[in-house]
Design a protein around this motif. Structure first.
Motif, PDB file in Angstrom:
ATOM      1  N   GLN A  79     -28.959  13.519 -15.275  1.00 51.50           N
ATOM      2  CA  GLN A  79     -28.393  12.857 -14.104  1.00 51.50           C
ATOM      3  C   GLN A  79     -26.893  13.102 -14.018  1.00 51.50           C
ATOM      4  O   GLN A  79     -26.369  13.374 -12.947  1.00 51.50           O
ATOM      5  N   VAL A  80     -26.190  13.012 -15.140  1.00 49.19           N
ATOM      6  CA  VAL A  80     -24.745  13.253 -15.154  1.00 49.19           C
ATOM      7  C   VAL A  80     -24.468  14.693 -14.758  1.00 49.19           C
ATOM      8  O   VAL A  80     -23.576  14.969 -13.957  1.00 49.19           O
ATOM      9  N   LYS A 139     -31.138  14.569 -29.036  1.00 49.34           N
ATOM     10  CA  LYS A 139     -30.505  15.481 -28.075  1.00 49.34           C
ATOM     11  C   LYS A 139     -31.435  16.605 -27.643  1.00 49.34           C
ATOM     12  O   LYS A 139     -31.295  17.148 -26.553  1.00 49.34           O
ATOM     13  N   THR A 140     -32.386  16.958 -28.470  1.00 48.38           N
ATOM     14  CA  THR A 140     -33.346  18.006 -28.114  1.00 48.38           C
ATOM     15  C   THR A 140     -34.579  17.435 -27.425  1.00 48.38           C
ATOM     16  O   THR A 140     -35.463  18.182 -27.025  1.00 48.38           O
ATOM     17  N   GLY A 141     -34.640  16.113 -27.295  1.00 49.13           N
ATOM     18  CA  GLY A 141     -35.783  15.475 -26.648  1.00 49.13           C
ATOM     19  C   GLY A 141     -36.932  15.210 -27.601  1.00 49.13           C
ATOM     20  O   GLY A 141     -38.005  14.783 -27.187  1.00 49.13           O
ATOM     21  N   LYS A 142     -36.737  15.446 -28.891  1.00 53.08           N
ATOM     22  CA  LYS A 142     -37.792  15.214 -29.879  1.00 53.08           C
ATOM     23  C   LYS A 142     -37.598  13.826 -30.477  1.00 53.08           C
ATOM     24  O   LYS A 142     -36.613  13.564 -31.146  1.00 53.08           O
ATOM     25  N   ASN A 146     -32.958   7.571 -23.997  1.00 53.23           N
ATOM     26  CA  ASN A 146     -32.948   8.121 -22.636  1.00 53.23           C
ATOM     27  C   ASN A 146     -31.916   9.224 -22.466  1.00 53.23           C
ATOM     28  O   ASN A 146     -31.521   9.536 -21.343  1.00 53.23           O
ATOM     29  N   TYR A 147     -31.473   9.839 -23.537  1.00 53.33           N
ATOM     30  CA  TYR A 147     -30.386  10.814 -23.507  1.00 53.33           C
ATOM     31  C   TYR A 147     -30.667  11.962 -22.548  1.00 53.33           C
ATOM     32  O   TYR A 147     -29.830  12.297 -21.724  1.00 53.33           O
ATOM     33  N   LYS A 148     -31.839  12.580 -22.657  1.00 54.07           N
ATOM     34  CA  LYS A 148     -32.146  13.758 -21.815  1.00 54.07           C
ATOM     35  C   LYS A 148     -32.092  13.387 -20.334  1.00 54.07           C
ATOM     36  O   LYS A 148     -31.519  14.112 -19.529  1.00 54.07           O
TER      37      LYS A 148
END
Length: 171
Positions: free
Chosen positions: A142-143, A68-71, A135-137
């Motif tokens: 996009q959402v 979730k933090t992109g790490k 691909n969460y970030k």
């Protein structure tokens, strides 16, 4: 320190400590052969090079614990993982064991090593749920953009309705 006490020599480093110090995610052959290095560095580089040569660098294992933090953490597979199929026939997430509906991703992995930012392309195989985490970030952005756009559209429609109501009241 007393006169009677001799200065203590630092304990020699274990092979694991040396490996941690000299390990690189992607090694450069020219760096390993650099003649400017002292003999102490040669031993560390030799240990790190031998370990690196034993790794299987076709697919990586990923750590999505902080997605979730992109790490996202990545490492190359070891022999036992290759033999079990981890990262190729089983999801490449280190905690996932799914072996159906796997997707292959080629990622531009940017990382910092020895105070230098480096990039490399890495292939990863993930199941659908781990692919969403991977691909969460991007998906979350996009959402978020879509909902903001939708809100602007609804506000514009609301303003039009207000104008029509005002015109009807005036006439």
């Amino acid at each position: 320190m007393n006169k009677d006490q001799k200065p203590q020599k630092p304990l020699p480093k274990s092979d694991m400590e040396v490996l941690k110090q000299y390990h690189q995610f992607v090694r450069d052959d020219e760096e390993d052969i650099d003649p400017k290095l002292s003999t102490n560095d040669d031993y560390g580089r030799m240990i790190a090079r031998k370990y690196y040569d034993k790794l299987y660098k076709e697919y990586a294992i990923i750590d999505l614990s902080q997605y979730k933090t992109g790490k996202i953490g990545m490492r190359w597979r070891t022999e036992p993982e290759v033999l079990s199929g981890k990262g190729e026939t089983i999801c490449g997430n280190k905690v996932c064991t799914k072996d159906k509906e796997l997707s292959t991703w080629e990622l531009n992995f940017q990382y910092k090593e020895n105070q230098e930012v480096k990039n490399t392309l890495v292939k990863v195989k993930c199941c659908n749920s781990c692919s969403q985490q991977l691909n969460y970030k991007k998906l979350h952005k996009q959402v978020k953009e879509y909902t903001e756009e939708e809100i602007r559209h609804l506000l514009a429609k609301l303003e039009e309705k207000k104008k029509k109501l005002k015109q009807e009241e005036d006439s």
